[in-house]
Design a protein around this motif. Structure first.
Motif, mmCIF file in Angstrom:
data_model
loop_
_atom_site.group_PDB
_atom_site.id
_atom_site.type_symbol
_atom_site.label_atom_id
_atom_site.label_comp_id
_atom_site.label_asym_id
_atom_site.label_seq_id
_atom_site.Cartn_x
_atom_site.Cartn_y
_atom_site.Cartn_z
ATOM 1 N N GLY A 74 64.859 29.904 72.676
ATOM 2 C CA GLY A 74 64.718 28.485 73.023
ATOM 3 C C GLY A 74 63.306 27.940 72.916
ATOM 4 O O GLY A 74 63.099 26.742 73.085
ATOM 5 N N GLY A 75 62.341 28.797 72.653
ATOM 6 C CA GLY A 75 60.977 28.324 72.444
ATOM 7 C C GLY A 75 60.322 27.836 73.735
ATOM 8 O O GLY A 75 60.940 27.818 74.809
ATOM 9 N N ALA A 76 59.072 27.442 73.593
ATOM 10 C CA ALA A 76 58.355 26.902 74.748
ATOM 11 C C ALA A 76 59.031 25.618 75.217
ATOM 12 O O ALA A 76 59.025 25.296 76.407
ATOM 13 C CB ALA A 76 56.904 26.634 74.367
ATOM 14 N N THR A 77 59.658 24.911 74.275
ATOM 15 C CA THR A 77 60.295 23.640 74.626
ATOM 16 C C THR A 77 61.385 23.824 75.676
ATOM 17 O O THR A 77 61.529 22.989 76.572
ATOM 18 C CB THR A 77 60.891 22.998 73.348
ATOM 19 O OG1 THR A 77 59.839 22.889 72.397
ATOM 20 C CG2 THR A 77 61.466 21.630 73.622
ATOM 21 N N PHE A 80 59.897 23.978 79.015
ATOM 22 C CA PHE A 80 59.477 22.695 79.599
ATOM 23 C C PHE A 80 60.515 22.245 80.638
ATOM 24 O O PHE A 80 60.167 21.625 81.648
ATOM 25 C CB PHE A 80 59.352 21.597 78.527
ATOM 26 C CG PHE A 80 58.227 21.785 77.541
ATOM 27 C CD1 PHE A 80 57.239 22.742 77.744
ATOM 28 C CD2 PHE A 80 58.151 20.981 76.399
ATOM 29 C CE1 PHE A 80 56.193 22.897 76.828
ATOM 30 C CE2 PHE A 80 57.119 21.124 75.485
ATOM 31 C CZ PHE A 80 56.140 22.090 75.698
ATOM 32 N N PHE A 100 51.990 18.493 73.633
ATOM 33 C CA PHE A 100 52.969 19.382 74.261
ATOM 34 C C PHE A 100 52.849 19.347 75.783
ATOM 35 O O PHE A 100 53.853 19.449 76.491
ATOM 36 C CB PHE A 100 52.844 20.814 73.714
ATOM 37 C CG PHE A 100 53.256 20.907 72.272
ATOM 38 C CD1 PHE A 100 54.575 20.727 71.893
ATOM 39 C CD2 PHE A 100 52.316 21.147 71.277
ATOM 40 C CE1 PHE A 100 54.960 20.783 70.564
ATOM 41 C CE2 PHE A 100 52.692 21.213 69.939
ATOM 42 C CZ PHE A 100 54.009 21.031 69.580
ATOM 43 N N THR A 146 48.251 23.490 79.808
ATOM 44 C CA THR A 146 48.470 23.970 78.446
ATOM 45 C C THR A 146 47.114 24.510 78.009
ATOM 46 O O THR A 146 46.167 23.734 77.847
ATOM 47 C CB THR A 146 48.919 22.807 77.539
ATOM 48 O OG1 THR A 146 50.011 22.144 78.176
ATOM 49 C CG2 THR A 146 49.339 23.294 76.159
ATOM 50 N N ASN A 148 45.852 25.842 75.372
ATOM 51 C CA ASN A 148 45.323 25.463 74.054
ATOM 52 C C ASN A 148 46.234 24.395 73.459
ATOM 53 O O ASN A 148 47.460 24.552 73.454
ATOM 54 C CB ASN A 148 45.278 26.687 73.132
ATOM 55 C CG ASN A 148 44.620 26.382 71.805
ATOM 56 O OD1 ASN A 148 43.404 26.322 71.692
ATOM 57 N ND2 ASN A 148 45.430 26.165 70.768
ATOM 58 N N THR A 150 47.497 22.711 70.465
ATOM 59 C CA THR A 150 47.658 23.089 69.067
ATOM 60 C C THR A 150 47.424 21.942 68.089
ATOM 61 O O THR A 150 46.884 22.141 67.003
ATOM 62 C CB THR A 150 49.109 23.600 68.872
ATOM 63 O OG1 THR A 150 49.519 24.274 70.063
ATOM 64 C CG2 THR A 150 49.220 24.533 67.698
ATOM 65 N N ASP A 170 51.431 26.990 79.814
ATOM 66 C CA ASP A 170 51.969 27.104 78.461
ATOM 67 C C ASP A 170 50.829 27.675 77.612
ATOM 68 O O ASP A 170 49.849 27.000 77.345
ATOM 69 C CB ASP A 170 52.387 25.713 77.960
ATOM 70 C CG ASP A 170 52.815 25.730 76.493
ATOM 71 O OD1 ASP A 170 52.798 26.808 75.862
ATOM 72 O OD2 ASP A 170 53.163 24.647 75.974
ATOM 73 N N SER A 172 51.324 28.972 74.538
ATOM 74 C CA SER A 172 51.935 29.212 73.229
ATOM 75 C C SER A 172 50.918 29.468 72.126
ATOM 76 O O SER A 172 51.129 30.326 71.279
ATOM 77 C CB SER A 172 52.802 28.016 72.825
ATOM 78 O OG SER A 172 53.934 27.940 73.656
ATOM 79 N N SER A 173 49.819 28.698 72.112
ATOM 80 C CA SER A 173 48.955 28.832 70.944
ATOM 81 C C SER A 173 47.661 29.588 71.194
ATOM 82 O O SER A 173 46.820 29.650 70.295
ATOM 83 C CB SER A 173 48.686 27.464 70.302
ATOM 84 O OG SER A 173 48.209 26.548 71.234
ATOM 85 N N GLY A 191 55.873 30.432 73.211
ATOM 86 C CA GLY A 191 56.694 30.696 72.030
ATOM 87 C C GLY A 191 55.949 31.746 71.210
ATOM 88 O O GLY A 191 54.717 31.775 71.194
ATOM 89 N N GLN A 193 55.710 32.337 67.945
ATOM 90 C CA GLN A 193 55.452 32.179 66.502
ATOM 91 C C GLN A 193 54.006 31.911 66.082
ATOM 92 O O GLN A 193 53.755 31.484 64.967
ATOM 93 C CB GLN A 193 56.373 31.083 65.941
ATOM 94 C CG GLN A 193 56.151 29.689 66.498
ATOM 95 C CD GLN A 193 56.933 29.403 67.765
ATOM 96 O OE1 GLN A 193 57.353 30.296 68.455
ATOM 97 N NE2 GLN A 193 57.128 28.134 68.073
ATOM 98 N N LYS A 194 53.063 32.181 66.997
ATOM 99 C CA LYS A 194 51.653 32.037 66.610
ATOM 100 C C LYS A 194 50.938 33.378 66.740
ATOM 101 O O LYS A 194 50.483 33.946 65.758
ATOM 102 C CB LYS A 194 50.978 30.959 67.455
ATOM 103 C CG LYS A 194 51.677 29.605 67.277
ATOM 104 C CD LYS A 194 51.420 28.677 68.416
ATOM 105 C CE LYS A 194 52.414 27.556 68.534
ATOM 106 N NZ LYS A 194 52.609 26.742 67.359
HETATM 107 N N1 PMP Z 1 53.486 24.247 73.444
HETATM 108 C C1 PMP Z 1 52.510 24.417 72.540
HETATM 109 C C2 PMP Z 1 51.095 24.528 73.009
HETATM 110 C C3 PMP Z 1 52.840 24.495 71.181
HETATM 111 O O1 PMP Z 1 51.883 24.651 70.267
HETATM 112 C C4 PMP Z 1 54.193 24.394 70.781
HETATM 113 C C5 PMP Z 1 54.639 24.490 69.344
HETATM 114 N N2 PMP Z 1 53.775 24.427 68.371
HETATM 115 C C6 PMP Z 1 55.160 24.185 71.756
HETATM 116 C C7 PMP Z 1 54.776 24.146 73.076
HETATM 117 C C8 PMP Z 1 56.601 24.065 71.385
HETATM 118 O O2 PMP Z 1 57.023 25.327 71.104
HETATM 119 P P1 PMP Z 1 58.441 25.709 70.508
HETATM 120 O O3 PMP Z 1 58.503 25.149 69.159
HETATM 121 O O4 PMP Z 1 58.391 27.202 70.583
HETATM 122 O O5 PMP Z 1 59.459 25.139 71.427
#
Ligand code: PMP
Length: 357
Positions: A74-77, A80, A100, A146, A148, A150, A170, A172-173, A191, A193-194
């Motif tokens: 489900g990602g960082a989203t 949220f 974000f 947050t 960083n 992005t 968060d 994520s980045s 998330g 993917q970074k």
């Molecule tokens: N938070 C940050 C700081 C991000 O950079 C991103 C995606 N680039 C997200 C949240 C959203 O992440 P996701 O696509 O994994 O839901």
């Protein structure tokens, strides 16, 4: 075409060694006769992979025993929404430092009294608030940051004063790109993917005492306590993404871990910012005090100039330099897997581009 230097913001460059290791065992995982993708997630062979990945996260980040590490989709989203569902009662404070961060706040507002405790939105998010600027209510359930940003290329220079309020981050980045003390946080999520691995996987690190507060209506698959009790296998996890993350984390460990990569990351970003500061053509976006080490944002004289630069860089093997669709401009993402040579190549290209005029 061979491998190029990939400056994508995410999904992003991964260590070549990890990709090659996966390729070598793609169809037959270490004599099992099947691919990792074909393994039942509850089999002993797969469990070992899953547990190893979690163990590497714990080891590399120095996660204390009283924190749980959860793997999710489900990602960082999705987090949220999961953050307020799991923690929001009386109220929560958010540091609004970028797109974000703002999205996380908007999502939390659906569930209760979430408010902005500091914001640099009216400054175009060119800088991220200092922790001390955050007006944190000592009775808040949590304060969200947050680390960083992005899209804008900023990093929060400091954390808000805890005052006993758990910090939810968060990351994520910039997770695993610099040393953080997990004890400073109630919850960390990212998330993958970074800096962790492929998309499809989300890492959540939760202090034990914050489990078990979820609202009744929280979907089970978002309830951190239920996830923890099921060992992050309430349902089928993203099995291959977890395996790939494990290979990337092994690569990071072999490189000396987070402290070693932090030194490399500082050197990489310094090299590029020095180039921007010398330049009369490229203009950095972020304020000097908030510069991200992961996402370096800048512009040329015009949108057309940015496009020309990105297109020419691509022909030189420096790809995915276009900024986010919201901001335009140029963005070079320098996550852990981007080697110093890639940044040197970019700086040389920029200097040559500037000389050519
Ligand atoms: N938070 C940050 C700081 C991000 O950079 C991103 C995606 N680039 C997200 C949240 C959203 O992440 P996701 O696509 O994994 O839901």
């Amino acid at each position: 075409m061979g491998r190029v230097y990939n400056f994508a913001a995410g999904p992003a460059a991964m260590p070549l060694g990890a990709l090659e290791a996966a390729a070598a065992e793609l169809t037959d995982f270490r004599g099992a006769g099947v691919s990792v993708m074909e393994m039942p997630h509850r089999s002993g062979a797969y469990r070992a992979i899953f547990d190893e990945t979690i163990g590497l996260i714990r080891e590399l980040m120095g996660v204390p025993d009283h924190y749980r590490v959860l793997l999710a989709q489900g990602g960082a989203t999705l987090q949220f929404a999961a953050v307020p569902l799991n923690l929001l009662g009386r109220g929560a404070d958010y540091v609004d430092s970028g797109y974000f961060a703002h999205s996380a706040l908007s999502e939390a507002m659906k569930y209760g009294a979430a408010r902005s405790a500091a914001s640099t939105r009216d400054q175009g998010y060119r800088r991220a608030p200092e922790g001390s600027e955050a007006d944190v209510d000592p009775n808040a359930d949590y304060v969200h940051v947050t680390t960083n940003n992005t899209i804008y290329g900023t990093r929060i220079p400091s954390l808000p004063p805890g005052r006993g309020v758990p910090i939810v981050a968060d990351m994520s980045s910039n997770i695993l790109s610099e040393a953080y003390d997990v004890r400073d946080f109630g919850v960390i999520y990212a998330g993958a993917q970074k800096n962790i691995g492929p998309a499809g996987l989300t890492v959540i690190i939760v202090r034990e005492d914050l489990l078990g507060r979820a609202r009744r209506e929280t979907p089970k698959a978002m309830d951190w306590k239920a996830m923890d009790e099921a060992g992050s296998m309430l349902n089928t996890p993203p099995t291959f993404a977890v395996y790939m993350a494990g290979l990337c984390l092994k690569w990071l460990k072999a490189r000396g871990g987070v402290e070693a990569i932090q030194r490399e990351n500082l050197e990489k970003s310094r090299l590029l910012y020095d180039c921007l500061d010398r330049s009369e053509r490229f203009v950095p976006y972020a304020d000097a005090g908030s510069r991200s080490r992961m996402n370096v944002t800048f512009r040329t004289e015009s949108d057309a100039g940015d496009e020309r630069f990105a297109a020419e860089a691509e022909r030189a093997g420096l790809v995915n330099l276009r900024g986010h669709r919201l901001t335009g401009g140029i963005r070079a993402s320098l996550y852990n897997a981007m080697p110093l040579e890639g940044v040197r190549a970019l700086v040389e290209f920029m200097e040559e581009y500037e000389r050519r005029g």
